[in-house]
Motif scaffolding. Structure first.
Motif, PDB file in Angstrom:
ATOM      1  N   ILE A  16      28.508   1.890 -15.675  1.00  0.00           N
ATOM      2  CA  ILE A  16      27.069   1.659 -15.587  1.00  0.00           C
ATOM      3  C   ILE A  16      26.819   0.307 -14.938  1.00  0.00           C
ATOM      4  O   ILE A  16      27.184  -0.738 -15.482  1.00  0.00           O
ATOM      5  N   THR A  17      26.202   0.324 -13.762  1.00  0.00           N
ATOM      6  CA  THR A  17      25.837  -0.926 -13.094  1.00  0.00           C
ATOM      7  C   THR A  17      24.433  -1.325 -13.533  1.00  0.00           C
ATOM      8  O   THR A  17      23.668  -0.503 -14.046  1.00  0.00           O
ATOM      9  N   GLY A  18      24.094  -2.583 -13.342  1.00  0.00           N
ATOM     10  CA  GLY A  18      22.772  -3.035 -13.768  1.00  0.00           C
ATOM     11  C   GLY A  18      22.561  -2.850 -15.257  1.00  0.00           C
ATOM     12  O   GLY A  18      21.446  -2.615 -15.726  1.00  0.00           O
ATOM     13  N   ILE A  40      30.591  -1.576 -18.371  1.00  0.00           N
ATOM     14  CA  ILE A  40      29.247  -2.070 -18.065  1.00  0.00           C
ATOM     15  C   ILE A  40      29.368  -3.315 -17.195  1.00  0.00           C
ATOM     16  O   ILE A  40      30.238  -4.152 -17.394  1.00  0.00           O
ATOM     17  N   THR A  41      28.488  -3.414 -16.224  1.00  0.00           N
ATOM     18  CA  THR A  41      28.525  -4.573 -15.345  1.00  0.00           C
ATOM     19  C   THR A  41      27.113  -5.027 -15.006  1.00  0.00           C
ATOM     20  O   THR A  41      26.169  -4.239 -15.019  1.00  0.00           O
ATOM     21  N   VAL A  67      32.243  -6.283 -17.543  1.00  0.00           N
ATOM     22  CA  VAL A  67      32.760  -7.032 -16.392  1.00  0.00           C
ATOM     23  C   VAL A  67      31.582  -7.638 -15.637  1.00  0.00           C
ATOM     24  O   VAL A  67      30.915  -6.951 -14.852  1.00  0.00           O
ATOM     25  N   PRO A  68      31.283  -8.911 -15.848  1.00  0.00           N
ATOM     26  CA  PRO A  68      30.203  -9.549 -15.091  1.00  0.00           C
ATOM     27  C   PRO A  68      30.515  -9.523 -13.598  1.00  0.00           C
ATOM     28  O   PRO A  68      31.658  -9.764 -13.192  1.00  0.00           O
ATOM     29  N   ALA A  69      29.508  -9.226 -12.781  1.00  0.00           N
ATOM     30  CA  ALA A  69      29.754  -9.141 -11.339  1.00  0.00           C
ATOM     31  C   ALA A  69      28.441  -9.158 -10.564  1.00  0.00           C
ATOM     32  O   ALA A  69      27.387  -8.791 -11.078  1.00  0.00           O
ATOM     33  N   ASP A  70      28.551  -9.577  -9.314  1.00  0.00           N
ATOM     34  CA  ASP A  70      27.461  -9.497  -8.341  1.00  0.00           C
ATOM     35  C   ASP A  70      27.859  -8.427  -7.339  1.00  0.00           C
ATOM     36  O   ASP A  70      28.740  -8.654  -6.485  1.00  0.00           O
ATOM     37  N   LEU A  71      27.262  -7.267  -7.431  1.00  0.00           N
ATOM     38  CA  LEU A  71      27.699  -6.133  -6.614  1.00  0.00           C
ATOM     39  C   LEU A  71      27.337  -6.265  -5.140  1.00  0.00           C
ATOM     40  O   LEU A  71      27.712  -5.416  -4.333  1.00  0.00           O
ATOM     41  N   ASN A  72      26.628  -7.328  -4.777  1.00  0.00           N
ATOM     42  CA  ASN A  72      26.427  -7.605  -3.361  1.00  0.00           C
ATOM     43  C   ASN A  72      27.701  -8.110  -2.696  1.00  0.00           C
ATOM     44  O   ASN A  72      27.799  -8.138  -1.467  1.00  0.00           O
ATOM     45  N   LYS A  73      28.681  -8.502  -3.516  1.00  0.00           N
ATOM     46  CA  LYS A  73      29.921  -9.082  -3.000  1.00  0.00           C
ATOM     47  C   LYS A  73      31.059  -8.065  -3.087  1.00  0.00           C
ATOM     48  O   LYS A  73      31.323  -7.508  -4.148  1.00  0.00           O
ATOM     49  N   ASN A  96      24.228   4.307 -11.353  1.00  0.00           N
ATOM     50  CA  ASN A  96      23.829   3.200 -10.478  1.00  0.00           C
ATOM     51  C   ASN A  96      22.439   2.733 -10.868  1.00  0.00           C
ATOM     52  O   ASN A  96      21.431   3.290 -10.408  1.00  0.00           O
ATOM     53  N   SER A  97      22.360   1.712 -11.733  1.00  0.00           N
ATOM     54  CA  SER A  97      21.042   1.246 -12.165  1.00  0.00           C
ATOM     55  C   SER A  97      20.802  -0.227 -11.850  1.00  0.00           C
ATOM     56  O   SER A  97      19.918  -0.853 -12.439  1.00  0.00           O
ATOM     57  N   ALA A  98      21.587  -0.781 -10.925  1.00  0.00           N
ATOM     58  CA  ALA A  98      21.337  -2.152 -10.474  1.00  0.00           C
ATOM     59  C   ALA A  98      20.245  -2.125  -9.409  1.00  0.00           C
ATOM     60  O   ALA A  98      20.347  -1.394  -8.422  1.00  0.00           O
ATOM     61  N   TRP A  99      19.184  -2.921  -9.606  1.00  0.00           N
ATOM     62  CA  TRP A  99      18.081  -2.918  -8.645  1.00  0.00           C
ATOM     63  C   TRP A  99      17.215  -4.143  -8.872  1.00  0.00           C
ATOM     64  O   TRP A  99      17.359  -4.855  -9.858  1.00  0.00           O
TER      65      TRP A  99
END
Length: 266
Positions: A16-18, A40-41, A67-73, A96-99
């Motif tokens: 699960i992102t975001g 979870i990230t 796992v902390p992360a910046d998915l732009n990278k 995909n819930s990062a937004w």
């Protein structure tokens, strides 16, 4: 109270992102209550670990990797996937819930805002999915749920950046669904309207500011415009996501599930 059987996702690894956002947060808890092991990230490490504690409190047996992360990278995207597979194993599902929100009229929209909105809401989502999909294909099964929006189905005033990014996610969902189902991986999207989260309330407040109203006035107008008479709760979106991850939705492919309180019927 959980509405799904405790074994609905038993033995399945869901990413699960975001997860630090309101919808991702509730989706993680719902998945754990359905028996899933989860990765979870998100960018907010403190909130991410808080979520992990809440998930374990719901089920002491839960396997939760944060796992902390910046998915732009790119290196962050790869790191999340590597850690997830190493710690938990093959991935069955992806949410995909990062937004982010991004607004303003075309006349006032800055290039930076346009690019940053598309970068997170579309580019990083597609690129992260690409990496996860390569892993999922090996096992010829799985489900992917993208967080789109009613703004990914119709445009509204001063919403070019955000709406454009969500239209892109809706199109990605439909196109990718044709490819992935050949490997028994289902791809769908959920399209909520206003949701009672920090971002949702900020959006309502922004509209109110533009129209010369305070938040409560604008919220009342938004809710009066809905047949249900209220905006959506994040748990309701999470439950819809969970449904699309389970075998109960095994022949639902490439759909965009509206969660609008009756605001958009078509």
């Amino acid at each position: 109270m959980a509405i799904f059987a405790e074994d609905a996702l038993l033995g399945k690894h869901i990413m699960i992102t975001g997860a630090t956002g309101g919808i991702g947060y509730e989706a993680a808890k719902a998945a754990v209550q359905a028996g899933a092991a989860i990765t979870i990230t998100g960018r907010d490490s403190e909130k991410l670990y808080q979520l992990k504690d809440e998930c374990i409190a719901l089920d002491g047996r839960a396997h939760v990797l944060s796992v902390p992360a910046d998915l732009n990278k790119e290196d962050h995207r790869k790191h999340v996937i590597q850690e997830a597979i190493k710690e938990i194993g093959p991935v069955y599902g992806l949410v995909n819930s990062a937004w982010k929100t991004g607004g303003g009229t075309v006349e006032d929209l800055s290039e930076e805002e346009l690019r940053s909105t598309m970068e997170l809401n579309f580019f990083s989502t597609v690129l992260f999915t690409q990496e996860v999909y390569r892993e999922m294909k090996q096992y010829q099964k799985g489900a992917i749920v993208n967080l789109s929006s009613l703004s990914g189905l119709r445009g509204t005033y001063g919403n070019t950046a955000y709406s454009g990014s969500k239209f892109a996610i809706t199109a990605f969902t439909q196109s990718f669904a044709h490819e992935a189902i050949q490997h028994k991986i289902r791809v769908n999207a959920v399209c909520p309207g206003f949701v009672d989260t920090e971002m949702g309330r900020n959006s309502i407040a922004s509209i109110g500011e533009r129209e010369g109203r305070d938040f409560e006035e604008q919220l009342k107008i938004a809710e009066q415009g809905l047949p249900s008479g209220r905006i959506t709760q994040p748990k309701e979106v999470a439950n819809s996501i969970l449904f699309l991850l389970t075998d109960a939705a095994e022949n639902i492919v490439g759909e965009s599930l509206k969660i609008s309180g009756g605001g958009v019927m078509r």
